[in-house]
Design a protein around this motif. Structure first.
Motif, mmCIF file in Angstrom:
data_model
loop_
_atom_site.group_PDB
_atom_site.id
_atom_site.type_symbol
_atom_site.label_atom_id
_atom_site.label_comp_id
_atom_site.label_asym_id
_atom_site.label_seq_id
_atom_site.Cartn_x
_atom_site.Cartn_y
_atom_site.Cartn_z
ATOM 1 N N UNK A 1 90.845 59.416 33.212
ATOM 2 C CA UNK A 1 91.510 59.687 31.925
ATOM 3 C C UNK A 1 92.983 59.293 31.981
ATOM 4 N N UNK A 2 93.635 59.599 33.109
ATOM 5 C CA UNK A 2 95.038 59.217 33.259
ATOM 6 C C UNK A 2 95.171 57.697 33.376
ATOM 7 N N UNK A 3 94.213 57.064 34.091
ATOM 8 C CA UNK A 3 94.243 55.606 34.244
ATOM 9 C C UNK A 3 94.057 54.907 32.895
ATOM 10 N N UNK A 4 93.307 55.519 31.992
ATOM 11 C CA UNK A 4 93.137 54.940 30.657
ATOM 12 C C UNK A 4 94.493 54.819 29.956
ATOM 13 N N UNK A 5 95.338 55.844 30.157
ATOM 14 C CA UNK A 5 96.664 55.842 29.507
ATOM 15 C C UNK A 5 97.559 54.747 30.084
ATOM 16 N N UNK A 6 97.617 54.662 31.409
ATOM 17 C CA UNK A 6 98.475 53.641 32.019
ATOM 18 C C UNK A 6 97.909 52.239 31.805
ATOM 19 N N UNK A 7 96.569 52.111 31.849
ATOM 20 C CA UNK A 7 95.957 50.802 31.627
ATOM 21 C C UNK A 7 96.134 50.308 30.213
ATOM 22 N N UNK A 8 96.069 51.213 29.255
ATOM 23 C CA UNK A 8 96.272 50.850 27.853
ATOM 24 C C UNK A 8 97.719 50.457 27.596
ATOM 25 N N UNK A 9 98.634 51.127 28.261
ATOM 26 C CA UNK A 9 100.065 50.870 28.035
ATOM 27 C C UNK A 9 100.543 49.575 28.685
ATOM 28 N N UNK A 10 99.806 49.061 29.675
ATOM 29 C CA UNK A 10 100.319 47.955 30.481
ATOM 30 C C UNK A 10 100.631 46.706 29.662
ATOM 31 N N UNK A 11 99.667 46.180 28.918
ATOM 32 C CA UNK A 11 99.894 44.918 28.202
ATOM 33 C C UNK A 11 100.971 45.040 27.126
ATOM 34 N N UNK A 12 100.948 46.060 26.247
ATOM 35 C CA UNK A 12 102.035 46.173 25.270
ATOM 36 C C UNK A 12 103.409 46.316 25.913
ATOM 37 N N UNK A 13 103.479 47.048 27.038
ATOM 38 C CA UNK A 13 104.766 47.242 27.714
ATOM 39 C C UNK A 13 105.264 45.934 28.321
ATOM 40 N N UNK A 14 104.385 45.198 28.976
ATOM 41 C CA UNK A 14 104.778 43.914 29.568
ATOM 42 C C UNK A 14 105.202 42.935 28.474
#
Length: 317
Positions: A176-189
């Motif tokens: 569940x936590x990985x979903x948050x960081x994985x979802x944020x990765x592309x928009x943040x980059x």
């Protein structure tokens, strides 16, 4: 003390002598008085209980060993045992680091890259929310499946005492936590690259941003899932510290994942020759490289934490 003992003995002799004189009957005294006086002299000649106790006490005091600070120092064996515990604690940290890298971090990077390929084939552009959610789901699925499969194999081959229900709950929490960081990765980059930051700027910003997203997701997941999954602990101050140190290492994994983008400032990308995914790279190989990048980042960050954190203060203690 010897001087005091001699004075005490002289005083007792004087008292005994005076008592004997006082108890000696005059000549011509009746026979009964003489007998009483004789018994009194015999009693006075015996040592008194108090004087004997004092003598023994003085003897003990004279021969007792004074307290020394060195007596309180730990024995050499105790020091050796303490050093062994510290070494075993450090070995445990690196063992858990290796297990997490294999069971969750590599599958997370592999899953993110796999689902990015699926998202592209589905027609999702990299700058859309659909693409971000799809890759975030792939990241989470990799964590859950990797964690469960790893500990299932470990239970069958090495340690039959492993509670698979607990491991399944742990996998769901971390996924569940990985979903948050994985979802944020592309928009943040995309945002950091759009700001024309250097590669190190994007690298560091992604580390901090995705590490924070993982931490917030982990705390939120504890709040929600602790009411349904018995092996998920509700958020507390103690596990907040563990969650924070773990999130720092996860941030390292997401930062190294930036190195897979071989198109952005390749001259500054110090990871391009190690984990760069260039055009024409086969899909399966690209997924494996992605998993390698996250594993390398996590292991590097966690090694620093293992060395720096005092015993009992890091999440893997």
């Amino acid at each position: 003390l010897p001087f005091l003992c001699q004075r005490e003995k002289k005083r007792e002799k004087m008292i005994s002598s005076v008592a004997r004189q006082a108890l000696t009957p005059a000549k011509g005294s009746p026979r009964c008085i003489q007998l009483v006086a004789q018994q009194a002299r015999l009693m006075s000649a015996l040592p008194s209980g108090d004087s004997e106790f004092k003598a023994k006490k003085q003897h003990r005091e004279m021969h007792s060993t004074p307290y020394r600070k060195a007596d309180a120092a730990p024995h050499a064996t105790e020091v050796v045992e303490e050093e062994k515990k510290e070494l075993s604690g450090m070995a445990k940290r690196f063992l858990i680091t290796a297990e997490v890298s294999v069971s969750k971090i590599f599958p997370a990077g592999f899953g993110w890259q796999s689902f990015s390929i699926l998202a592209e084939k589905a027609g999702y552009e990299a700058d859309t929310m659909a693409f971000a959610l799809t890759t975030g789901f792939g990241d989470a699925l990799g964590v859950v499946m990797g964690h469960t499969a790893f500990y299932g194999a470990k239970k069958a081959l090495v340690d039959s005492s492993i509670n698979m229900k607990r491991e399944a709950h742990t996998g769901i929490l971390l996924g569940s936590a990985a979903f948050c960081s994985g979802t944020a990765w592309q928009p943040l980059v995309d945002a950091l690259q759009g700001a024309n930051l250097s590669f190190m700027g994007v690298f560091g910003g992604t580390w901090v941003g995705c590490g924070t997203a993982f931490y917030l997701g982990l705390r939120a997941s504890r709040t929600i899932l602790s009411g349904y999954l018995e092996h998920v602990h509700e958020p507390t101050y103690e596990n907040s510290k563990n969650d924070a140190s773990l999130s720092v290492a996860i941030g390292g994994a997401t930062g190294f994942f930036v190195g897979t983008d071989a198109a952005y400032l390749p001259d500054q990308n110090f990871l391009i020759d190690v984990v760069g995914i260039k055009d024409g790279t086969p899909d399966l190989l690209g997924c494996a490289i992605a998993g390698t990048s996250t594993t390398l980042g996590f292991a590097s960050a966690q090694t620093g934490l293992n060395v720096v954190f005092p015993a009992g203060k890091c999440w893997n203690d």
